[in-house]
Scaffold this motif. Structure first.
Motif, short mmCIF file in Angstrom:
data_model
loop_
_atom_site.label_atom_id
_atom_site.label_comp_id
_atom_site.label_asym_id
_atom_site.label_seq_id
_atom_site.Cartn_x
_atom_site.Cartn_y
_atom_site.Cartn_z
N ALA A 255 -4.53 11.02 -0.77
CA ALA A 255 -5.59 12.00 -0.55
C ALA A 255 -6.55 11.57 0.56
O ALA A 255 -6.99 12.39 1.37
N ASN A 256 -6.89 10.27 0.59
CA ASN A 256 -7.82 9.80 1.63
C ASN A 256 -7.11 9.20 2.84
O ASN A 256 -7.72 8.56 3.69
N GLN A 257 -5.77 9.38 2.87
CA GLN A 257 -4.93 8.99 4.02
C GLN A 257 -4.96 7.49 4.31
O GLN A 257 -4.82 7.08 5.46
N GLN A 258 -5.12 6.70 3.26
CA GLN A 258 -4.87 5.27 3.41
C GLN A 258 -3.37 5.01 3.51
O GLN A 258 -2.95 4.00 4.08
N LEU A 259 -2.59 5.90 2.93
CA LEU A 259 -1.13 5.87 3.02
C LEU A 259 -0.65 7.27 3.39
O LEU A 259 -1.26 8.27 3.01
N VAL A 260 0.47 7.34 4.12
CA VAL A 260 1.08 8.63 4.46
C VAL A 260 2.54 8.59 4.07
O VAL A 260 3.19 7.53 4.09
N ILE A 261 3.08 9.76 3.70
CA ILE A 261 4.48 9.85 3.28
C ILE A 261 5.38 9.91 4.50
O ILE A 261 5.10 10.61 5.48
N LEU A 262 6.46 9.16 4.44
CA LEU A 262 7.43 9.11 5.53
C LEU A 262 8.46 10.23 5.36
O LEU A 262 8.87 10.56 4.24
#
Length: 300
Positions: A255-262
Motif C-alpha cells: 500500500a505504501n509502495q515499500q514493495l512492488v509486485i513483479l
C-alpha cells in the motif's frame, strides 16, 4: 521403552516399508531400523519378517499393532489431562512460521469472543517438526499451508482438517525512485533472489511451481536464504533482492509502495490455509472450539 518406538512401529505397519516409514517419521532409515530393533529387544519377540520383500509383520507383529496404537492414545490422553490440570483452560496451536506471522494474529482476533479468557499458546516451527510434535500430541491444533507432506495415513487417522483461509504467494521487489522494481529478469543479467530454504514447504513450492516455470533465457542468483518470511520481507525492503511472500504479510508494504509486485515471468501461487485438530486426547475447550469452526466454515 520409548514411546517413539511404538509410533515408529505403527508407521511401519502403515507404509509397509522401512524407507517410506523412516521418511514419514523424519529419521534416516538406519536410525529407524535401530529403533524397531530396540522395540523388538524390549518385547523379546520379532515383529518384522526381514527376509521377505516387501516387508511383512510376524504374527506377533500383526497382533501388536492395535496394542501399540492403544498405548499411544492412552499416553496422549494422560498427558492432556495432566496439562489441563496444571494450566487451566487453554488452546495450543502449532503453526508454520509464515502462517504464524501472516495469518494467525488477525484470524485468532476475529475468534476472540469464542476464546474468552482462555490462554492461547502459539508454537511456530517448520512443517516437519510440527508434524512430529502434532502426532506426539503436543498441540490441540496445527495451522499450515496445504501440503502433500501432511497427506499420510498417520495424519488422516489421528486428525481432522478444515480449510480456514487462503493466501497468495506474490513476487515482490523494492522499487527505485521511479517506482519500478529494482530487481527483475532481464536477458543477460541475473536477477538477485531471496529464497526460503528448499527443504521448507514454501521453498520447495516456489522452486517447483514458480522458478521452474521461468523461461530458460532468464538467469538468477539466490543471494540469501531464510526460513522466516519476516526476515525475507526485511531484506526485500532493503533492496537486497526479489522474493515471493504471502500477500497477507505485505499488505502495508504494498500500500505504501515499500514493495512492488513483479510481473511476468514471475508467477503468483495460490495457497490454502488448513487447520488440523488432534482426534485423540482432545480437551473439552478444544472440542468446543473445533465444533464452532466447523459451523463457521460450513465443513464436516
Amino acid at each position: 521403552m520409548e514411546l517413539k518406538w511404538l509410533k515408529d512401529f505403527i508407521a511401519l505397519n502403515d507404509y509397509g516399508s522401512f524407507s517410506k516409514a523412516a521418511e514419514a517419521r523424519f529419521v534416516t532409515q538406519p536410525a529407524f531400523s535401530r529403533r524397531i530393533r530396540s522395540l523388538e529387544n524390549w518385547l523379546g519377540v520379532a515383529l518384522v519378517n526381514r527376509d521377505s520383500l516387501p516387508t511383512t509383520l510376524t504374527d506377533e507383529g500383526r497382533s501388536f499393532v492395535e496394542e501399540a496404537q492403544r498405548l499411544c492414545h492412552e499416553m496422549e490422553d494422560i498427558r492432556t489431562r495432566l496439562q489441563t490440570q496444571k494450566s487451566g483452560r487453554s488452546l495450543v496451536f502449532l503453526a508454520q512460521h509464515s502462517t504464524a506471522v501472516s495469518f494467525f494474529p488477525a484470524w485468532i482476533h476475529t475468534l476472540s469472543p469464542l476464546i474468552g479468557d482462555m490462554l492461547v499458546k502459539l508454537v511456530p516451527g517448520n512443517i516437519h517438526a510440527l508434524n512430529e510434535s502434532f502426532l506426539a500430541g503436543s498441540g490441540d491444533f496445527m495451522l499450515t499451508f496445504g501440503s502433500q507432506a501432511l497427506d499420510s495415513p498417520q495424519i488422516k487417522r489421528n486428525s481432522q482438517c478444515i480449510q480456514v483461509g487462503t493466501d497468495t504467494l506474490v513476487p515482490v521487489s523494492a522499487p527505485n525512485d521511479q517506482g519500478y522494481p529494482i530487481h527483475s529478469f532481464e536477458e543477460g543479467k541475473p536477477c538477485r533472489l531471496l529464497a526460503f530454504p528448499e527443504e521448507t514447504y514454501l521453498g520447495n513450492l516456489i522452486k517447483q511451481s514458480a522458478i521452474a516455470n521461468i523461461p530458460s533465457q532468464y538467469r538468477f542468483d539466490i543471494v540469501c536464504e531464510n526460513e522466516m518470511a519476516e526476515g525475507l520481507k526485511a531484506m526485500a525492503k532493503q533492496g537486497f533482492g526479489a522474493t515471493w511472500l504471502p500477500s497477507s504479510l505485505i499488505k502495508e508494504e504494498l500500500a505504501n509502495q515499500q514493495l512492488v509486485i513483479l510481473n511476468a515471468p514471475f508467477p503468483t501461487l495460490d495457497l490454502r490455509i488448513l487447520l488440523y485438530r488432534n482426534r485423540h486426547g482432545s480437551k473439552p475447550e478444544a472440542e468446543q472450539f473445533w465444533h464452532y469452526l466447523m459451523e463457521l466454515y460450513g465443513q464436516e
